[in-house]
Design a protein around this motif. Structure first.
Motif, PDB file in Angstrom:
ATOM      1  N   ILE A 185      -4.933 -10.568  -1.767  1.00  0.00           N
ATOM      2  CA  ILE A 185      -4.120  -9.351  -1.714  1.00  0.00           C
ATOM      3  C   ILE A 185      -2.725  -9.623  -2.266  1.00  0.00           C
ATOM      4  CG2 ILE A 185      -2.931  -7.760  -0.136  1.00  0.00           C
ATOM      5  CD1 ILE A 185      -5.817  -7.026  -0.552  1.00  0.00           C
ATOM      6  N   LEU A 186      -2.162 -10.774  -1.919  1.00  0.00           N
ATOM      7  CA  LEU A 186      -0.837 -11.144  -2.418  1.00  0.00           C
ATOM      8  C   LEU A 186      -0.833 -11.241  -3.940  1.00  0.00           C
ATOM      9  CD1 LEU A 186       2.085 -12.093  -2.002  1.00  0.00           C
ATOM     10  CD2 LEU A 186       1.221 -14.417  -1.691  1.00  0.00           C
ATOM     11  N   SER A 230       8.958  -1.102   1.026  1.00  0.00           N
ATOM     12  CA  SER A 230       7.941  -1.799   1.823  1.00  0.00           C
ATOM     13  C   SER A 230       8.386  -1.932   3.279  1.00  0.00           C
ATOM     14  CB  SER A 230       7.677  -3.190   1.235  1.00  0.00           C
ATOM     15  OG  SER A 230       7.197  -3.092  -0.088  1.00  0.00           O
ATOM     16  N   THR A 231       9.668  -2.204   3.485  1.00  0.00           N
ATOM     17  CA  THR A 231      10.203  -2.308   4.850  1.00  0.00           C
ATOM     18  C   THR A 231      10.103  -0.975   5.577  1.00  0.00           C
ATOM     19  OG1 THR A 231      11.757  -4.011   4.101  1.00  0.00           O
ATOM     20  CG2 THR A 231      12.210  -2.957   6.221  1.00  0.00           C
ATOM     21  N   LYS A 266       2.037  -7.216   5.066  1.00  0.00           N
ATOM     22  CA  LYS A 266       1.102  -7.379   3.941  1.00  0.00           C
ATOM     23  C   LYS A 266       0.604  -6.020   3.446  1.00  0.00           C
ATOM     24  CE  LYS A 266      -3.090  -8.514   5.018  1.00  0.00           C
ATOM     25  NZ  LYS A 266      -3.877  -7.301   4.627  1.00  0.00           N
ATOM     26  N   ASP A 267       0.182  -5.179   4.379  1.00  0.00           N
ATOM     27  CA  ASP A 267      -0.322  -3.855   4.006  1.00  0.00           C
ATOM     28  C   ASP A 267       0.784  -2.988   3.405  1.00  0.00           C
ATOM     29  OD1 ASP A 267      -2.702  -4.713   4.996  1.00  0.00           O
ATOM     30  OD2 ASP A 267      -2.733  -3.393   6.740  1.00  0.00           O
ATOM     31  N   PHE A 293       3.189  -0.102  -1.084  1.00  0.00           N
ATOM     32  CA  PHE A 293       4.365   0.354  -1.832  1.00  0.00           C
ATOM     33  C   PHE A 293       4.385  -0.205  -3.247  1.00  0.00           C
ATOM     34  CE2 PHE A 293       8.827   0.942  -2.980  1.00  0.00           C
ATOM     35  CZ  PHE A 293       8.980   2.273  -2.604  1.00  0.00           C
ATOM     36  N   SER A 294       3.818  -1.390  -3.465  1.00  0.00           N
ATOM     37  CA  SER A 294       3.715  -1.893  -4.840  1.00  0.00           C
ATOM     38  C   SER A 294       2.788  -0.985  -5.651  1.00  0.00           C
ATOM     39  CB  SER A 294       3.203  -3.331  -4.858  1.00  0.00           C
ATOM     40  OG  SER A 294       1.890  -3.418  -4.340  1.00  0.00           O
ATOM     41  N   SER A 295       1.761  -0.445  -4.996  1.00  0.00           N
ATOM     42  CA  SER A 295       0.877   0.511  -5.654  1.00  0.00           C
ATOM     43  C   SER A 295       1.602   1.816  -5.943  1.00  0.00           C
ATOM     44  CB  SER A 295      -0.352   0.786  -4.775  1.00  0.00           C
ATOM     45  OG  SER A 295      -1.209   1.727  -5.374  1.00  0.00           O
TER      46      SER A 295
END
Length: 276
Positions: free
Chosen positions: A116-117, A199-200, A211-212, A217-219
């Motif tokens: 995932i990372l 993400s935070t 992680k989720d 948020f990167s997506s």
């Protein structure tokens, strides 16, 4: 599973077909979609000597091969897939993440955290400059790598001469100027700052693991469309708003949004002065 509305005889996504041919055709289309339009024009004109020199294509190929091998090994070890099946799943999902297409063949809820990372890193990098892809863009990453490489060489070398550094694009060999370096580093820095903040906020308001939140948020900021399970019909309004802000900034380019806001503020100020 979600219905396809009658478009397909199956209710699930591409993975439901278990067809290598469908997956490879989709991979090819994803690569075409994430390639700079100027590069595609060179390919159509069969100018292969120029195509094979283009820096972001080389970086795309390198990242795809390296990440496919690593992700495939992780999936095979953690989920007890065969090596061939692990690589098959890996190459599709690696290209999907890097091209910011948003297809998947295996639910990410069961993926090991290490894999995932790696997908998060790929979604942040994104596709080709001048394409429909999102993310930071391959060209910016390549320029940053070249700048860091030159800086490292300068520090360890006994000679302190300054060398010009270049990269290849569809238009030909291009010098990486100081202004280009500054703009590239600034863009990447602001992008990553927004990524960390978003993400935070997701981690807090969605009450999920970091992680989720990083994946989701990167997506969003990369306008990818992949989800690890946070986003859905039952997602709270505040979480959707955070993701919408990320999608807006990622799609319109961050500096463009900031310039637009600054222009609007200046226009409002001028109107107020005129009224006074």
């Amino acid at each position: 599973s979600l219905s396809t509305g009658g478009f397909s005889t199956k209710a699930d996504s591409i993975g439901a077909y278990h067809s290598i041919m469908i997956e490879w055709i989709t991979i090819l289309l994803m690569i075409i979609g994430t390639t700079n339009f100027a590069v595609l024009l060179l390919i159509v004109k069969r100018k292969w000597d120029r195509v094979k020199k283009i820096s972001e294509l080389k970086l795309f190929a390198f990242l795809t091969i390296v990440f496919t091998v690593i992700v495939g090994a992780i999936l095979s070890y953690s989920l007890y897939f065969s090596i061939s099946n692990g690589l098959r799943i890996a190459v599709f999902n690696v290209v999907s993440a890097l091209s910011t297409t948003g297809y998947s063949t295996l639910a990410y809820q069961i993926w090991p955290p290490a894999a995932i990372l790696l997908l998060i890193i790929l979604m942040l990098i994104g596709g080709g400059y001048g394409s429909t892809a999102g993310g930071i863009k391959l060209t910016r990453i390549y320029i940053t790598i070249q700048v860091l490489k030159e800086s490292f060489v300068q520090k360890i070398s006994s000679r302190h001469s300054i060398h010009k550094i270049y990269y290849y694009r569809a238009q030909g060999k291009t010098e990486i100027t100081p202004k280009m370096m500054q703009d590239t580093i600034s863009c990447i820095t602001i992008y990553l700052i927004i990524f960390v903040i978003g993400s935070t906020l997701l981690c807090f308001f969605a009450n999920c693991s970091i992680k989720d939140a990083l994946f989701e948020f990167s997506s969003a900021i990369g306008t990818v469309g992949l989800s690890i399970g946070i986003t859905g019909p039952q997602t709270s309004a505040i979480v959707l708003i955070i993701e919408m802000c990320g999608m807006l900034l990622g799609r319109l380019e961050i500096f463009v949004v900031f310039i637009g806001i600054h222009t609007i503020i200046d226009m409002v100020k001028e109107k107020r002065k005129a009224m006074c």
